[in-house]
Motif scaffolding. Structure first.
Motif, PDB file in Angstrom:
ATOM      1  N   TRP A  60       0.822  -1.179   0.019  1.00 27.77           N
ATOM      2  CA  TRP A  60      -0.038  -0.109  -0.014  1.00 27.77           C
ATOM      3  C   TRP A  60       0.747   1.343   0.177  1.00 27.77           C
ATOM      4  O   TRP A  60       1.968   1.309   0.673  1.00 27.77           O
ATOM      5  N   PRO A  61       0.691   2.356  -0.801  1.00 22.82           N
ATOM      6  CA  PRO A  61      -0.489   2.261  -1.740  1.00 22.82           C
ATOM      7  C   PRO A  61      -0.135   1.331  -2.921  1.00 22.82           C
ATOM      8  O   PRO A  61       0.984   1.200  -3.045  1.00 22.82           O
ATOM      9  N   VAL A  62      -1.166   1.045  -3.639  1.00 27.91           N
ATOM     10  CA  VAL A  62      -1.060  -0.060  -4.857  1.00 27.91           C
ATOM     11  C   VAL A  62      -0.106   0.785  -5.721  1.00 27.91           C
ATOM     12  O   VAL A  62      -0.790   1.593  -6.253  1.00 27.91           O
ATOM     13  N   PRO A  63       0.732   0.084  -6.232  1.00 28.72           N
ATOM     14  CA  PRO A  63       1.668   0.896  -7.278  1.00 28.72           C
ATOM     15  C   PRO A  63       0.995   0.884  -8.654  1.00 28.72           C
ATOM     16  O   PRO A  63       0.278  -0.053  -9.038  1.00 28.72           O
ATOM     17  N   TYR A  64       1.139   2.249  -9.001  1.00 32.03           N
ATOM     18  CA  TYR A  64       0.464   2.441 -10.256  1.00 32.03           C
ATOM     19  C   TYR A  64       1.191   1.767 -11.402  1.00 32.03           C
ATOM     20  O   TYR A  64       2.374   1.651 -11.572  1.00 32.03           O
ATOM     21  N   ARG A  65       0.347   0.996 -12.189  1.00 26.50           N
ATOM     22  CA  ARG A  65       0.811   0.336 -13.323  1.00 26.50           C
ATOM     23  C   ARG A  65       1.573   1.130 -14.493  1.00 26.50           C
ATOM     24  O   ARG A  65       0.765   2.114 -15.011  1.00 26.50           O
ATOM     25  N   ARG A  66       2.690   0.578 -14.797  1.00 23.82           N
ATOM     26  CA  ARG A  66       3.546   1.300 -16.014  1.00 23.82           C
ATOM     27  C   ARG A  66       3.400   0.147 -17.184  1.00 23.82           C
ATOM     28  O   ARG A  66       3.171  -1.010 -17.149  1.00 23.82           O
ATOM     29  N   CYS A 229      -7.229  11.852   8.097  1.00 28.10           N
ATOM     30  CA  CYS A 229      -6.342  12.707   8.996  1.00 28.10           C
ATOM     31  C   CYS A 229      -4.954  12.518   8.502  1.00 28.10           C
ATOM     32  O   CYS A 229      -4.701  11.409   7.634  1.00 28.10           O
ATOM     33  N   PRO A 230      -4.057  13.150   9.070  1.00 33.14           N
ATOM     34  CA  PRO A 230      -2.765  13.034   8.432  1.00 33.14           C
ATOM     35  C   PRO A 230      -1.971  11.660   8.831  1.00 33.14           C
ATOM     36  O   PRO A 230      -2.404  11.356   9.850  1.00 33.14           O
ATOM     37  N   ASN A 231      -1.144  11.325   7.895  1.00 34.34           N
ATOM     38  CA  ASN A 231      -0.544   9.988   8.177  1.00 34.34           C
ATOM     39  C   ASN A 231      -1.430   8.676   8.107  1.00 34.34           C
ATOM     40  O   ASN A 231      -0.817   7.882   8.660  1.00 34.34           O
ATOM     41  N   SER A 232      -2.592   9.250   7.605  1.00 37.57           N
ATOM     42  CA  SER A 232      -3.410   7.802   7.564  1.00 37.57           C
ATOM     43  C   SER A 232      -2.946   6.949   6.223  1.00 37.57           C
ATOM     44  O   SER A 232      -2.419   7.442   5.424  1.00 37.57           O
ATOM     45  N   THR A 233      -3.254   5.653   6.417  1.00 37.79           N
ATOM     46  CA  THR A 233      -2.743   4.634   5.319  1.00 37.79           C
ATOM     47  C   THR A 233      -3.474   5.249   4.050  1.00 37.79           C
ATOM     48  O   THR A 233      -4.658   5.397   3.934  1.00 37.79           O
ATOM     49  N   ILE A 234      -2.731   5.279   2.854  1.00 32.04           N
ATOM     50  CA  ILE A 234      -3.276   5.579   1.682  1.00 32.04           C
ATOM     51  C   ILE A 234      -3.190   4.182   0.915  1.00 32.04           C
ATOM     52  O   ILE A 234      -2.151   3.601   0.749  1.00 32.04           O
ATOM     53  N   ILE A 270      -9.266  14.325  -4.517  1.00 34.94           N
ATOM     54  CA  ILE A 270     -10.681  13.960  -4.204  1.00 34.94           C
ATOM     55  C   ILE A 270     -10.471  12.499  -3.709  1.00 34.94           C
ATOM     56  O   ILE A 270      -9.878  11.776  -4.229  1.00 34.94           O
ATOM     57  N   TYR A 271     -11.028  12.478  -2.252  1.00 31.44           N
ATOM     58  CA  TYR A 271     -10.666  11.300  -1.519  1.00 31.44           C
ATOM     59  C   TYR A 271     -12.084  10.385  -1.404  1.00 31.44           C
ATOM     60  O   TYR A 271     -13.093  11.009  -1.571  1.00 31.44           O
ATOM     61  N   LEU A 272     -11.730   9.307  -1.510  1.00 29.98           N
ATOM     62  CA  LEU A 272     -12.708   8.267  -0.863  1.00 29.98           C
ATOM     63  C   LEU A 272     -11.984   7.651   0.468  1.00 29.98           C
ATOM     64  O   LEU A 272     -10.828   7.445   0.455  1.00 29.98           O
ATOM     65  N   PHE A 273     -13.009   7.491   1.316  1.00 35.82           N
ATOM     66  CA  PHE A 273     -12.269   6.627   2.577  1.00 35.82           C
ATOM     67  C   PHE A 273     -13.100   5.432   2.593  1.00 35.82           C
ATOM     68  O   PHE A 273     -14.066   5.168   2.740  1.00 35.82           O
ATOM     69  N   SER A 274     -11.867   4.527   3.083  1.00 36.75           N
ATOM     70  CA  SER A 274     -12.446   3.149   3.348  1.00 36.75           C
ATOM     71  C   SER A 274     -11.538   2.192   4.144  1.00 36.75           C
ATOM     72  O   SER A 274     -10.429   2.529   4.338  1.00 36.75           O
ATOM     73  N   GLY A 275     -12.285   1.171   4.568  1.00 38.05           N
ATOM     74  CA  GLY A 275     -11.348   0.142   5.318  1.00 38.05           C
ATOM     75  C   GLY A 275     -10.173  -0.486   4.265  1.00 38.05           C
ATOM     76  O   GLY A 275     -10.303  -0.207   3.439  1.00 38.05           O
ATOM     77  N   GLU A 276      -9.561  -1.271   4.594  1.00 41.85           N
ATOM     78  CA  GLU A 276      -8.654  -2.056   3.651  1.00 41.85           C
ATOM     79  C   GLU A 276      -9.294  -2.758   2.500  1.00 41.85           C
ATOM     80  O   GLU A 276     -10.232  -3.333   2.652  1.00 41.85           O
ATOM     81  N   PRO A 277      -8.827  -2.441   1.155  1.00 43.67           N
ATOM     82  CA  PRO A 277      -9.583  -2.939  -0.026  1.00 43.67           C
ATOM     83  C   PRO A 277      -9.226  -4.601  -0.165  1.00 43.67           C
ATOM     84  O   PRO A 277      -8.397  -4.946   0.381  1.00 43.67           O
ATOM     85  N   SER A 278     -10.357  -4.924  -0.746  1.00 45.13           N
ATOM     86  CA  SER A 278     -10.118  -6.335  -1.082  1.00 45.13           C
ATOM     87  C   SER A 278     -10.066  -6.599  -2.680  1.00 45.13           C
ATOM     88  O   SER A 278     -10.921  -5.817  -3.483  1.00 45.13           O
ATOM     89  N   PHE A 279      -9.051  -7.293  -3.104  1.00 46.68           N
ATOM     90  CA  PHE A 279      -8.741  -7.361  -4.791  1.00 46.68           C
ATOM     91  C   PHE A 279      -9.877  -8.302  -5.043  1.00 46.68           C
ATOM     92  O   PHE A 279     -10.285  -9.448  -4.551  1.00 46.68           O
ATOM     93  N   LEU A 280     -10.582  -7.848  -6.275  1.00 47.06           N
ATOM     94  CA  LEU A 280     -11.423  -8.723  -7.021  1.00 47.06           C
ATOM     95  C   LEU A 280     -11.273  -9.692  -8.047  1.00 47.06           C
ATOM     96  O   LEU A 280     -11.443 -10.798  -8.196  1.00 47.06           O
ATOM     97  N   GLY A 281     -10.498  -8.877  -8.926  1.00 47.46           N
ATOM     98  CA  GLY A 281      -9.820  -9.420 -10.333  1.00 47.46           C
ATOM     99  C   GLY A 281     -10.063  -8.428 -11.540  1.00 47.46           C
ATOM    100  O   GLY A 281     -10.278  -7.297 -11.211  1.00 47.46           O
TER     101      GLY A 281
END
Length: 363
Positions: A60-66, A229-234, A270-281
Motif C-alpha cells: 500500500w498504496p498499490v503501485p500505479y501500473r506502467r 487525518c494526517p499520516n493515515s494509510t493511503i 478527491i478522496y474516498l475513505f474506506s477500510g482495507e480494500p479487497s482485490f476482486l480480479g
C-alpha cells in the motif's frame, strides 16, 4: 483534477512426553528440556508461517501500473473536444539552445473556468499546468496532463449492450503547445514564476516527460485513504493533472533547478475513505466466470447508476441507489490498474480537499 476542457459525460503441537523413570529430578529435567525444545520449535514454526504470510502482503498504496507503450484508443471512445488540438500530433517538443534561460511558471485555474467562471474554484476544484518562456526566442509554452476523453469517461465506464464487463475509455496524456493564455490562468487562478532553468535542463525534462507519457497511460480520479487525518494509510494514489505537475517539479529538482513560490502551493484532491480494500480480479476473472455472476452483476449495477445523459427522474433514482450503496451498504467498486477492488466505505465517504504541497528542494 480534471483539465479545463468540457466533459463528455455529465458525471506444540507440542506433543505430550511421558518419561518412565523413578528419578523425579531427572524426569523434571527431561520435561524442562523437552518443554524448551518444544517452545523453540513452535516459535520457529510460527516465524516461518508468519514470514510466508508477510512476504506476500499487499503493498500500500498499490503501485500505479506502467506500460511499455501507449495503446491505440478504441474507436468507441470519442471526446466531445479533441485532445491537445494546438499541440504537435506526434507529441514532439521543441529543443532549446543549451545556453538558453527558460522561465518556469506555475499555472492553475478552476476546472471548466471558460464555461462556469470561478464557480468550481469556490469548491477548490482546480486544474494545474506548467508554463515556460524562452529568454532567447521570447516564445511561451504550456504543458499540462489531462484526459483524452474527458473526466467522466476516465472516472466511470460505459455499460454497453452485448458486453458483460463495463467498458472503459480511460487514458490521460501530456499536452505541450506554444503560447500561454494569460487571461485564462490569471482571471480566476494563478500564473506565477517559480523558477528558471537552462536549455539543457529543459531538454532533459522534455525527454523525461515523453518517457513518462509513454508508460503512464491511464487517469485516476480518486485518492483512497483509510482516515481523513494526517499520516493515515493511503490505499490508492490519484494520477491526474496535479500529480503530473508534482512529478515534473520533482524531476526538475533532480536536475538541479531551484523552485520557489511567494504564495501557498495548494492542489485539489478527491478522496474516498474506506477500510482495507479487497482485490476482486480483472475483466476475464470476474465477468467470464459463471461462479462470479452475482459479483459481476453487482459491479455492473453499481456503475450503471453513473451512466451519462440521464433524465432528471432517472438521475434522482440513481442518486438514491448510490447513496444506499455507498453510505448505507458502505460499498464502492474501484477500477485501478485495469482491475477491480472492493472498498468497505467509511465516513465521511467522499471529500474534496485543497492541500498544500510545497515545491521540492534541490538535494
Amino acid at each position: 483534477m480534471s483539465s479545463n476542457h468540457p466533459d463528455l459525460l455529465s458525471y506444540p503441537l507440542v506433543g505430550n512426553v511421558i518419561a518412565k523413570t523413578n528419578d523425579t529430578k531427572q524426569c523434571r529435567r527431561k520435561k524442562n528440556r523437552m518443554f524448551t525444545l518444544s517452545v523453540t520449535v513452535l516459535i520457529t514454526a510460527w516465524s516461518c508461517v508468519y514470514c510466508k504470510r508477510t512476504s506476500g502482503r499487499q503493498e500500500w498504496p498499490v503501485p500505479y501500473r506502467r506500460f511499455d507503450h501507449r495503446p491505440a484508443a478504441d474507436p468507441y471512445c470519442q471526446a466531445l473536444y479533441p485532445f491537445c488540438p494546438s499541440g504537435e500530433s506526434d507529441g514532439r517538443v521543441p529543443r532549446m539552445a543549451l545556453s538558453d534561460r527558460i522561465d518556469i511558471f506555475r499555472l492553475q485555474t478552476p476546472v471548466w473556468e471558460f464555461k462556469y467562471g470561478d464557480l468550481l474554484g469556490k469548491f477548490h476544484i482546480m486544474h494545474d499546468a506548467i508554463g515556460f518562456r524562452s529568454r532567447d526566442t521570447g516564445k511561451n509554452y504550456t504543458m499540462e496532463w489531462y484526459e483524452l476523453f474527458q473526466l467522466g469517461n476516465c472516472t466511470f465506464p460505459h455499460i454497453r449492450e452485448g458486453k458483460s464487463a463495463p467498458f472503459w475509455c480511460n487514458q490521460g496524456a501530456a499536452c505541450f503547445f506554444e503560447g500561454i493564455d494569460d487571461l485564462h490562468w490569471t482571471q480566476n487562478g494563478t500564473l506565477e514564476k517559480v523558477g528558471q532553468m537552462s536549455g539543457t535542463q529543459f531538454n532533459d525534462m522534455t525527454q523525461w516527460v515523453q518517457d513518462d507519457n509513454r508508460t503512464g497511460i491511464f487517469y485516476e480520479t480518486w485518492t483512497v485513504q483509510a482516515e481523513p487525518c494526517p499520516n493515515s494509510t493511503i490505499w490508492f494514489e490519484s494520477y491526474d493533472c496535479s500529480q503530473f505537475v508534482h512529478r515534473t517539479y520533482r524531476k526538475l529538482a533532480d536536475f538541479g533547478v531551484k523552485l520557489s513560490s511567494a504564495i501557498q502551493t495548494n492542489y485539489t484532491k478527491i478522496y474516498l475513505f474506506s477500510g482495507e480494500p479487497s482485490f476482486l480480479g480483472n475483466d476475464s476473472s470476474i465477468f467470464e466466470d459463471a461462479a462470479k455472476k452475482a459479483l459481476a452483476e453487482d459491479i455492473r449495477n453499481f456503475y450503471y447508476a453513473f451512466r451519462p445523459h440521464q433524465s432528471v427522474k432517472d438521475f434522482i433514482i440513481s442518486f438514491i441507489k448510490l447513496f444506499d450503496k455507498v453510505v448505507l451498504e458502505k460499498s464502492f467498486y474501484l477500477f485501478y490498474n485495469f482491475e477491480y477492488w472492493y472498498l468497505p466505505m467509511k465516513p465521511p465517504y467522499v471529500k474534496i480537499t485543497y492541500e498544500e504541497v510545497p515545491l521540492p528542494s534541490v538535494v
